[in-house]
Design an enzyme around this catalytic site. Structure first.
Site, short mmCIF file in Angstrom:
data_model
loop_
_atom_site.label_atom_id
_atom_site.label_comp_id
_atom_site.label_asym_id
_atom_site.label_seq_id
_atom_site.Cartn_x
_atom_site.Cartn_y
_atom_site.Cartn_z
N CYS A 171 -4.34 -1.20 -7.59
CA CYS A 171 -4.71 -2.02 -6.46
C CYS A 171 -4.64 -3.49 -6.87
O CYS A 171 -5.22 -3.88 -7.87
CB CYS A 171 -6.13 -1.67 -6.00
N CYS A 193 -8.55 -5.05 -6.71
CA CYS A 193 -9.61 -4.70 -7.67
C CYS A 193 -9.12 -4.04 -8.95
O CYS A 193 -9.92 -3.82 -9.86
CB CYS A 193 -10.65 -3.80 -6.99
N CYS A 245 -7.69 1.41 -0.73
CA CYS A 245 -8.27 1.56 -2.06
C CYS A 245 -9.71 2.04 -1.87
O CYS A 245 -10.48 1.46 -1.11
CB CYS A 245 -8.25 0.23 -2.79
N CYS A 270 -12.33 -0.99 -3.32
CA CYS A 270 -12.53 -2.27 -2.63
C CYS A 270 -12.20 -2.21 -1.14
O CYS A 270 -12.42 -3.18 -0.43
CB CYS A 270 -11.73 -3.38 -3.31
N CYS A 291 3.34 5.75 1.68
CA CYS A 291 4.23 4.62 1.91
C CYS A 291 3.38 3.36 1.73
O CYS A 291 2.54 3.04 2.58
CB CYS A 291 4.79 4.74 3.32
#
Length: 165
Positions: free
Chosen positions: A67, A70, A116, A119, A139
């Site tokens: 991510c 984070c 995510c 976060c 995707c």
């Protein structure tokens, strides 16, 4: 020597061993201040980058996609495939607990948004038209990810002591 923070009563670890505790208000403000305008548009405002323009579309080195906000590991290169859609596509996450699914009925379509799990930043969407073994096609926007080559330290902007790719 890096110290691993002491878990709090509210902290939660994934089966893969990563701290999934959401950032607190101050941590979130710091993470969001580090984003570019395009990253902010995609990650925080649930935007989409243009197809075939993402910097990670052609990434084939062995490693992990984390991510961008984070640093939580989300996908491995071994699950990446060429979908022809113009965005990096994956068959499964590093750990199912690292990606949350949210019903998305925006723009007259019914889809499953992926975020995510730590976060809550927008990553992309998952569709049921991927290849075996899962049949899933995650995707994902390149701008929502950071790529880490295998053997390199994972990004740890929250100081959680997470490991190596």
């Amino acid at each position: 020597m890096t110290q691993t923070p002491t878990p709090t009563a509210s902290s939660r670890r994934s089966a893969a061993g990563f701290d999934l505790t959401p950032p607190d208000t101050a941590e979130r403000a710091r993470l969001e201040a580090d984003l570019s305008p395009e990253e902010t548009r995609v990650l925080l405002a649930h935007g989409t980058e243009a197809p075939f323009c993402g910097t990670l579309l052609g990434e084939t080195r062995t490693g992990v996609f984390c991510c961008r906000e984070c640093g939580l590991p989300l996908f491995r290169t071994g699950t990446k495939f060429e979908s022809g859609t113009g965005w990096p596509s994956f068959t499964e996450p590093v750990d199912p607990e690292h990606v949350s699914a949210v019903h998305d009925a925006a723009f007259g379509m019914v889809r499953t948004e992926t975020r995510c799990a730590r976060c809550d930043s927008h990553q992309g969407h998952v569709f049921p038209d991927g290849p075996p073994p899962t049949g899933a096609r995650y995707c994902i926007n390149s701008v929502a990810l950071t790529f880490v080559v295998a053997g390199e330290p994972l990004p740890d902007p929250l100081g959680r002591g997470d490991g190596i790719a």
